[in-house]
Scaffold this motif. Structure first.
Motif, short mmCIF file in Angstrom:
data_model
loop_
_atom_site.label_atom_id
_atom_site.label_comp_id
_atom_site.label_asym_id
_atom_site.label_seq_id
_atom_site.Cartn_x
_atom_site.Cartn_y
_atom_site.Cartn_z
N GLU A 133 38.48 117.02 18.75
CA GLU A 133 37.20 117.23 19.45
C GLU A 133 36.82 115.94 20.17
OE1 GLU A 133 35.41 119.91 19.88
OE2 GLU A 133 36.93 121.07 18.82
N PRO A 134 36.25 115.99 21.34
CA PRO A 134 35.80 117.16 22.11
C PRO A 134 36.82 117.68 23.13
CG PRO A 134 34.95 115.18 23.12
CD PRO A 134 35.82 114.72 21.98
N GLY A 135 38.11 117.47 22.90
CA GLY A 135 39.12 117.96 23.83
C GLY A 135 39.36 117.00 24.99
N VAL A 136 39.80 117.54 26.10
CA VAL A 136 40.02 116.71 27.29
C VAL A 136 38.72 116.70 28.10
CG1 VAL A 136 41.30 116.49 29.47
CG2 VAL A 136 42.50 117.18 27.37
N VAL A 137 38.12 115.52 28.14
CA VAL A 137 36.79 115.36 28.76
C VAL A 137 36.81 114.09 29.61
CG1 VAL A 137 35.53 116.56 26.92
CG2 VAL A 137 35.96 114.09 26.73
N ARG A 138 35.74 113.87 30.36
CA ARG A 138 35.60 112.57 31.04
C ARG A 138 35.73 111.48 29.97
NH1 ARG A 138 32.16 115.91 33.84
NH2 ARG A 138 32.01 115.45 36.07
N VAL A 139 36.47 110.41 30.28
CA VAL A 139 36.70 109.41 29.22
C VAL A 139 35.39 108.90 28.63
CG1 VAL A 139 39.00 108.64 29.92
CG2 VAL A 139 37.01 107.56 30.94
N SER A 140 34.34 108.81 29.44
CA SER A 140 33.06 108.31 28.93
C SER A 140 32.44 109.26 27.90
CB SER A 140 32.04 108.13 30.06
OG SER A 140 32.63 108.11 31.30
N GLU A 141 32.86 110.52 27.94
CA GLU A 141 32.25 111.51 27.05
C GLU A 141 33.08 111.76 25.80
OE1 GLU A 141 31.64 114.78 29.72
OE2 GLU A 141 29.95 113.78 30.68
N TRP A 142 34.17 111.00 25.63
CA TRP A 142 34.99 111.15 24.42
C TRP A 142 34.39 110.25 23.33
CZ3 TRP A 142 37.89 109.08 20.57
CH2 TRP A 142 38.76 109.95 19.88
N ARG A 143 33.63 110.88 22.44
CA ARG A 143 33.02 110.17 21.31
C ARG A 143 32.37 108.84 21.72
NH1 ARG A 143 36.81 111.86 16.18
NH2 ARG A 143 37.36 113.89 16.99
N PRO A 144 31.44 108.89 22.68
CA PRO A 144 30.82 107.66 23.17
C PRO A 144 30.01 106.95 22.09
CG PRO A 144 29.63 109.59 23.96
CD PRO A 144 30.87 110.10 23.28
N GLY A 145 29.96 105.63 22.20
CA GLY A 145 29.23 104.84 21.20
C GLY A 145 27.75 104.74 21.51
N SER A 146 27.37 105.07 22.75
CA SER A 146 25.97 104.95 23.13
C SER A 146 25.71 105.87 24.32
CB SER A 146 25.66 103.50 23.55
OG SER A 146 26.38 103.20 24.73
N GLU A 147 24.44 106.09 24.61
CA GLU A 147 24.11 106.94 25.77
C GLU A 147 24.60 106.28 27.05
OE1 GLU A 147 20.03 108.13 25.95
OE2 GLU A 147 20.13 109.02 23.94
N GLN A 148 24.53 104.95 27.07
CA GLN A 148 24.97 104.22 28.26
C GLN A 148 26.47 104.43 28.48
OE1 GLN A 148 24.58 100.00 27.98
NE2 GLN A 148 25.19 99.70 30.09
N GLU A 149 27.25 104.35 27.39
CA GLU A 149 28.69 104.58 27.50
C GLU A 149 28.97 105.99 28.02
OE1 GLU A 149 31.52 101.98 24.57
OE2 GLU A 149 30.97 103.95 23.86
N ALA A 150 28.24 106.95 27.47
CA ALA A 150 28.45 108.36 27.84
C ALA A 150 28.14 108.60 29.31
CB ALA A 150 27.59 109.25 26.98
N ALA A 151 27.21 107.80 29.84
CA ALA A 151 26.76 108.04 31.22
C ALA A 151 27.59 107.29 32.26
CB ALA A 151 25.29 107.63 31.34
N THR A 152 28.56 106.45 31.82
CA THR A 152 29.33 105.67 32.80
C THR A 152 30.17 106.60 33.67
OG1 THR A 152 29.50 103.96 31.12
CG2 THR A 152 30.87 103.69 33.07
#
Ligand SMILES: C[S@@+](CC[C@H](N)C(=O)[O-])C[C@H]1O[C@@H](n2cnc3c(N)ncnc32)[C@H](O)[C@@H]1O
Length: 266
Positions: free
Chosen positions: A234-253
């Motif tokens: 999980e979460p599969g093949v996703v934008r690299v920023s959305e693979w188990r991000p450590g913070s909201e900022q990481e997820a939004a890159t």
């Protein structure tokens, strides 16, 4: 080393050094900086994307060395040493981790010493080889890695320099064949569907500067297909920023790369 240095041509851009430029590094020459600047003009987000890729690498290695108990890594397409290289992340979690690095850029070879400063309990090695030379890589890596035990295979931002998808799939299959169940495959790969408006000009400019292998972005389905036969975490093949991000900022890159981690089930 001497033979590799003869291959070092600083008059033309090489992707390891262009990528180093995108990351703000100093291991690049005028031709690499020209390629880096020209690509940033058509797609300024490439710098953040490169950072998001490095952050993904660190999260994936930390997960494998931590929760999954992986102690051996084969990192093909290493790149020039930067922050959070695979051995540093793995050995910070598990000092006995063993890492084999592989790259085909002679400049990376000249910097290999910086990659070989692992812990006393662990081991690191560097192979000057092309990803297509899978048999050579597997034979030489076996001097450091025990292929009867699980291995984490890292193909981070490299497979889009194998232009023929069929060849990329064969390379992945050959590597997976060599490792036992419980092994992991980690891939990041440029996504043609992640920046559809800019990908054409970006690839045109980058490929014009690269004398060797050209950049070939692919769709999410094609990248997912590289994990055929594996169970995707999980979460599969996703934008690299959305693979188990450590913070909201990481997820939004913003990123141009798909990423995923699969495990070879028994
Ligand atoms: C974009 S950089 C990525 C570096 C690192 N994996 C990362 O993600 O931070 C791609 C790297 O793959 C290497 N590379 C590209 N094609 C290769 C090939 N066919 N065989 C070996 N290395 C290759 C380049 O020299 C470069 O260091």
């Amino acid at each position: 080393m001497a033979e590799a240095l003869e291959r070092l041509d600083i008059s033309a851009a090489h992707i390891a050094r262009v990528y180093d430029f995108w990351l703000g590094g100093k291991d690049n020459f005028a031709a690499d900086r020209a390629a880096g600047q020209a690509t940033m003009e058509v797609y300024p987000g490439i710098r953040l994307s490169a950072q998001a890729n490095r952050a993904f690498l660190a999260r994936a290695v930390r997960h494998l060395a931590g929760a999954e108990g992986i102690r051996q890594f084969l990192d093909i397409g290493t790149g020039l040493p930067t922050a959070n290289n695979t051995h540093e992340v793995a050995q910070a979690t598990a000092p006995d981790s063993r890492i084999v690095y592989v790259d085909n850029d002679p400049l990376v070879l000249t910097h290999a010493r910086a990659l070989l400063t692992g812990t006393e309990e662990g081991a690191t090695a560097y192979l000057d080889a092309d990803l297509r030379e899978t048999d050579k890589i597997l034979t030489q890596a076996a001097e450091i890695l025990d292929f009867s035990r699980p291995v984490g295979i890292m193909l981070i931002a490299i497979l889009h320099y194998i232009e023929d998808l069929g060849q990329a799939r064969k390379i992945v299959a050959r590597l997976l064949d060599a490792v036992p169940s419980g092994s992991f495959l980690v891939i990041t790969h440029a996504g043609i569907d992640l920046f559809p408006d800019e990908i054409g000009p970006f690839e045109e400019v980058l490929n014009r500067h690269l004398p060797g292998d050209h950049h070939a972005a692919r769709t999410r389905d094609e990248v997912t297909g590289l994990f055929d036969g594996l169970r995707l975490l999980e979460p599969g093949v996703v934008r690299v920023s959305e693979w188990r991000p450590g913070s909201e900022q990481e997820a939004a890159t913003p990123t141009t790369l798909w990423g995923g981690v699969g495990v070879k089930a028994g």
